[in-house]
Motif scaffolding. Structure first.
Motif, PDB file in Angstrom:
ATOM      1  N   LEU A 176     -36.019  46.893 -29.793  1.00  0.00           N
ATOM      2  CA  LEU A 176     -35.028  45.851 -30.159  1.00  0.00           C
ATOM      3  C   LEU A 176     -34.078  46.386 -30.961  1.00  0.00           C
ATOM      4  CD1 LEU A 176     -35.178  42.691 -30.775  1.00  0.00           C
ATOM      5  CD2 LEU A 176     -36.475  43.293 -32.935  1.00  0.00           C
ATOM      6  N   ARG A 177     -34.172  47.521 -31.814  1.00  0.00           N
ATOM      7  CA  ARG A 177     -33.014  48.038 -32.543  1.00  0.00           C
ATOM      8  C   ARG A 177     -33.420  49.662 -32.269  1.00  0.00           C
ATOM      9  NH1 ARG A 177     -33.268  44.691 -38.370  1.00  0.00           N
ATOM     10  NH2 ARG A 177     -32.876  42.776 -37.371  1.00  0.00           N
ATOM     11  N   PRO A 178     -32.252  50.460 -32.462  1.00  0.00           N
ATOM     12  CA  PRO A 178     -32.497  51.950 -32.355  1.00  0.00           C
ATOM     13  C   PRO A 178     -33.862  52.474 -32.954  1.00  0.00           C
ATOM     14  CG  PRO A 178     -30.300  51.581 -32.580  1.00  0.00           C
ATOM     15  CD  PRO A 178     -31.038  50.160 -32.725  1.00  0.00           C
ATOM     16  N   ASP A 179     -34.057  52.036 -34.126  1.00  0.00           N
ATOM     17  CA  ASP A 179     -35.101  52.537 -34.723  1.00  0.00           C
ATOM     18  C   ASP A 179     -36.505  51.462 -34.832  1.00  0.00           C
ATOM     19  OD1 ASP A 179     -33.938  50.596 -36.369  1.00  0.00           O
ATOM     20  OD2 ASP A 179     -34.251  51.458 -38.229  1.00  0.00           O
ATOM     21  N   ILE A 180     -36.673  50.520 -34.115  1.00  0.00           N
ATOM     22  CA  ILE A 180     -37.500  49.282 -33.989  1.00  0.00           C
ATOM     23  C   ILE A 180     -38.065  49.133 -32.706  1.00  0.00           C
ATOM     24  CG2 ILE A 180     -38.117  47.030 -34.921  1.00  0.00           C
ATOM     25  CD1 ILE A 180     -36.049  46.970 -37.037  1.00  0.00           C
ATOM     26  N   PRO A 181     -38.792  50.066 -32.167  1.00  0.00           N
ATOM     27  CA  PRO A 181     -39.447  49.793 -30.840  1.00  0.00           C
ATOM     28  C   PRO A 181     -40.454  48.592 -30.962  1.00  0.00           C
ATOM     29  CG  PRO A 181     -40.158  51.773 -31.599  1.00  0.00           C
ATOM     30  CD  PRO A 181     -39.231  51.331 -32.709  1.00  0.00           C
ATOM     31  N   ILE A 182     -40.899  47.708 -30.131  1.00  0.00           N
ATOM     32  CA  ILE A 182     -41.677  46.645 -29.847  1.00  0.00           C
ATOM     33  C   ILE A 182     -42.685  46.677 -28.881  1.00  0.00           C
ATOM     34  CG2 ILE A 182     -40.550  45.227 -31.857  1.00  0.00           C
ATOM     35  CD1 ILE A 182     -39.902  43.469 -29.500  1.00  0.00           C
ATOM     36  N   SER A 183     -43.819  46.310 -28.952  1.00  0.00           N
ATOM     37  CA  SER A 183     -44.558  46.173 -27.716  1.00  0.00           C
ATOM     38  C   SER A 183     -45.360  45.113 -27.575  1.00  0.00           C
ATOM     39  CB  SER A 183     -45.685  47.431 -27.472  1.00  0.00           C
ATOM     40  OG  SER A 183     -46.501  47.490 -28.464  1.00  0.00           O
ATOM     41  N   PHE A 184     -45.825  44.521 -26.489  1.00  0.00           N
ATOM     42  CA  PHE A 184     -46.249  42.990 -26.325  1.00  0.00           C
ATOM     43  C   PHE A 184     -47.024  43.210 -24.885  1.00  0.00           C
ATOM     44  CE2 PHE A 184     -41.754  42.685 -25.337  1.00  0.00           C
ATOM     45  CZ  PHE A 184     -41.755  41.844 -24.333  1.00  0.00           C
ATOM     46  N   GLU A 185     -48.138  42.371 -24.937  1.00  0.00           N
ATOM     47  CA  GLU A 185     -48.769  42.270 -23.514  1.00  0.00           C
ATOM     48  C   GLU A 185     -48.628  40.874 -23.148  1.00  0.00           C
ATOM     49  OE1 GLU A 185     -52.838  43.186 -24.660  1.00  0.00           O
ATOM     50  OE2 GLU A 185     -52.504  45.543 -24.303  1.00  0.00           O
ATOM     51  N   LEU A 186     -48.339  40.763 -21.623  1.00  0.00           N
ATOM     52  CA  LEU A 186     -48.343  39.510 -21.096  1.00  0.00           C
ATOM     53  C   LEU A 186     -49.347  39.558 -19.749  1.00  0.00           C
ATOM     54  CD1 LEU A 186     -44.440  39.177 -21.251  1.00  0.00           C
ATOM     55  CD2 LEU A 186     -46.047  37.631 -22.578  1.00  0.00           C
ATOM     56  N   PRO A 187     -49.588  38.340 -19.253  1.00  0.00           N
ATOM     57  CA  PRO A 187     -50.536  38.402 -17.951  1.00  0.00           C
ATOM     58  C   PRO A 187     -49.804  39.015 -16.787  1.00  0.00           C
ATOM     59  CG  PRO A 187     -50.442  36.219 -19.179  1.00  0.00           C
ATOM     60  CD  PRO A 187     -49.357  37.067 -19.817  1.00  0.00           C
ATOM     61  N   ALA A 188     -50.591  39.685 -16.164  1.00  0.00           N
ATOM     62  CA  ALA A 188     -49.816  40.296 -15.044  1.00  0.00           C
ATOM     63  C   ALA A 188     -49.489  39.711 -13.984  1.00  0.00           C
ATOM     64  CB  ALA A 188     -50.940  41.389 -14.410  1.00  0.00           C
ATOM     65  N   ASP A 189     -49.869  38.171 -13.664  1.00  0.00           N
ATOM     66  CA  ASP A 189     -49.360  37.341 -12.953  1.00  0.00           C
ATOM     67  C   ASP A 189     -48.341  36.381 -13.467  1.00  0.00           C
ATOM     68  OD1 ASP A 189     -51.254  36.121 -14.590  1.00  0.00           O
ATOM     69  OD2 ASP A 189     -52.255  35.227 -12.828  1.00  0.00           O
ATOM     70  N   LEU A 190     -47.523  36.673 -14.575  1.00  0.00           N
ATOM     71  CA  LEU A 190     -46.743  35.656 -15.459  1.00  0.00           C
ATOM     72  C   LEU A 190     -45.819  35.385 -14.340  1.00  0.00           C
ATOM     73  CD1 LEU A 190     -45.593  35.233 -18.511  1.00  0.00           C
ATOM     74  CD2 LEU A 190     -44.066  37.058 -17.870  1.00  0.00           C
ATOM     75  N   THR A 191     -45.465  34.132 -14.566  1.00  0.00           N
ATOM     76  CA  THR A 191     -44.695  33.216 -13.706  1.00  0.00           C
ATOM     77  C   THR A 191     -43.191  33.096 -14.395  1.00  0.00           C
ATOM     78  OG1 THR A 191     -45.208  31.031 -14.824  1.00  0.00           O
ATOM     79  CG2 THR A 191     -46.620  31.744 -12.784  1.00  0.00           C
ATOM     80  N   GLU A 192     -42.270  32.770 -13.631  1.00  0.00           N
ATOM     81  CA  GLU A 192     -41.027  32.452 -14.289  1.00  0.00           C
ATOM     82  C   GLU A 192     -40.772  31.369 -14.947  1.00  0.00           C
ATOM     83  OE1 GLU A 192     -37.899  32.098 -11.154  1.00  0.00           O
ATOM     84  OE2 GLU A 192     -38.604  33.794 -10.081  1.00  0.00           O
ATOM     85  N   TYR A 193     -41.722  30.467 -14.868  1.00  0.00           N
ATOM     86  CA  TYR A 193     -41.611  29.275 -15.743  1.00  0.00           C
ATOM     87  C   TYR A 193     -41.991  29.660 -17.189  1.00  0.00           C
ATOM     88  CZ  TYR A 193     -43.007  24.685 -17.832  1.00  0.00           C
ATOM     89  OH  TYR A 193     -43.208  23.856 -18.767  1.00  0.00           O
ATOM     90  N   GLU A 194     -43.330  30.460 -17.160  1.00  0.00           N
ATOM     91  CA  GLU A 194     -43.959  30.890 -18.327  1.00  0.00           C
ATOM     92  C   GLU A 194     -42.702  31.627 -18.984  1.00  0.00           C
ATOM     93  OE1 GLU A 194     -48.527  31.225 -17.170  1.00  0.00           O
ATOM     94  OE2 GLU A 194     -47.436  32.700 -16.650  1.00  0.00           O
ATOM     95  N   ALA A 195     -42.196  32.749 -18.204  1.00  0.00           N
ATOM     96  CA  ALA A 195     -41.171  33.690 -18.893  1.00  0.00           C
ATOM     97  C   ALA A 195     -39.947  32.743 -19.423  1.00  0.00           C
ATOM     98  CB  ALA A 195     -40.645  34.619 -17.655  1.00  0.00           C
ATOM     99  N   SER A 196     -39.639  31.691 -18.867  1.00  0.00           N
ATOM    100  CA  SER A 196     -38.554  31.066 -19.511  1.00  0.00           C
ATOM    101  C   SER A 196     -38.995  30.314 -20.782  1.00  0.00           C
ATOM    102  CB  SER A 196     -38.181  29.901 -18.202  1.00  0.00           C
ATOM    103  OG  SER A 196     -38.882  28.923 -17.877  1.00  0.00           O
ATOM    104  N   ARG A 197     -40.239  29.907 -20.653  1.00  0.00           N
ATOM    105  CA  ARG A 197     -40.887  29.134 -22.076  1.00  0.00           C
ATOM    106  C   ARG A 197     -40.910  30.287 -23.084  1.00  0.00           C
ATOM    107  NH1 ARG A 197     -46.168  27.106 -21.748  1.00  0.00           N
ATOM    108  NH2 ARG A 197     -45.772  26.319 -23.784  1.00  0.00           N
ATOM    109  N   ILE A 198     -41.297  31.785 -22.913  1.00  0.00           N
ATOM    110  CA  ILE A 198     -41.136  32.426 -23.916  1.00  0.00           C
ATOM    111  C   ILE A 198     -39.998  32.873 -24.307  1.00  0.00           C
ATOM    112  CG2 ILE A 198     -41.799  34.894 -24.204  1.00  0.00           C
ATOM    113  CD1 ILE A 198     -44.072  34.703 -22.423  1.00  0.00           C
ATOM    114  N   ALA A 199     -38.858  32.924 -23.304  1.00  0.00           N
ATOM    115  CA  ALA A 199     -37.659  33.238 -23.761  1.00  0.00           C
ATOM    116  C   ALA A 199     -37.016  32.054 -24.634  1.00  0.00           C
ATOM    117  CB  ALA A 199     -36.736  33.384 -22.601  1.00  0.00           C
TER     118      ALA A 199
END
Length: 210
Positions: A176-199
């Motif tokens: 996210l920033r040079p000194d702030i890495p982040i991690s998160f888990e999402l379903p392996a079968d994530l759909t484009e619609y679900e990705a747009s909702r998250i965004a």
């Protein structure tokens, strides 16, 4: 050889593992002559699989770390021993049990259980989810931590994971920033619609314009 009342004794012992204590029946010999049979209770490390648990350290972790205690107690209530437990599934299980632990808290508890010899915490990489691989019988960890006799379970095969219908997750990392890495888990079968909702949801998070 051992010593009893200052005399050299030869002790021939037969141990039967009865977790968390071991009962040893010992035949005591003095100068080759049978003298007595004694029963000794000793407390060895648990040994299941390839790793031995440090019982004292496990008891301390159970008493001082609420997350580790909750994990141990939850595993004791499962129907079968688990060979591995996925991080996101444990978070869900603990939430269903009435706890509100953060992801980092559960990771810390898994690492604590790793340090006492219960298994190994594996960070998710290359599409594999983060998980705890049990190297002992997960059904018995709670009773071991409490210093109690282990419960009697019917002989059932171990389960490879904690849910046959589990949704597979992939862990993603983002700087996210040079000194702030982040991690998160999402379903392996994530759909484009679900990705747009998250965004769209993420766009609502900032309070300022920058």
């Amino acid at each position: 050889m051992g010593r009893f009342l200052g005399q050299p004794w030869q002790i021939c012992a037969h141990a039967k593992e009865h977790l968390p204590w071991t009962s040893i029946t010992a035949a005591c010999m003095l100068n080759g002559i049978f003298k007595a049979t004694v029963k000794i209770m000793v407390r060895p490390p648990f040994s299941f699989g390839t790793l031995s648990m440090n019982i004292s350290a496990l008891e301390s972790a159970y008493q001082t770390n609420q997350v580790a205690q909750a994990i141990c107690d939850h595993m004791a209530n499962r129907d079968k021993n688990q060979t591995e437990t996925k991080l996101h599934r444990m978070l869900t299980h603990l939430q269903n049990d009435g706890f509100d632990f953060k992801r980092g808290d559960v990771i810390g508890a898994f690492r604590l259980l790793e340090n006492v010899g219960c298994g190994k915490y594996v960070e998710g990489r290359h599409g594999w989810p983060s998980r705890f691989v049990w190297m002992t019988k997960s059904l018995l960890v709670s009773s071991a931590a409490k210093g109690q006799e282990p419960p009697i379970h019917e002989a059932t095969p171990d389960c490879d994971n904690d849910s046959a219908e589990d949704i597979e997750f992939i862990e993603h990392s983002f700087v996210l920033r040079p000194d702030i890495p982040i991690s998160f888990e999402l379903p392996a079968d994530l759909t484009e619609y679900e990705a747009s909702r998250i965004a769209a949801f993420i766009k609502t998070l900032p309070f300022g314009e920058h």
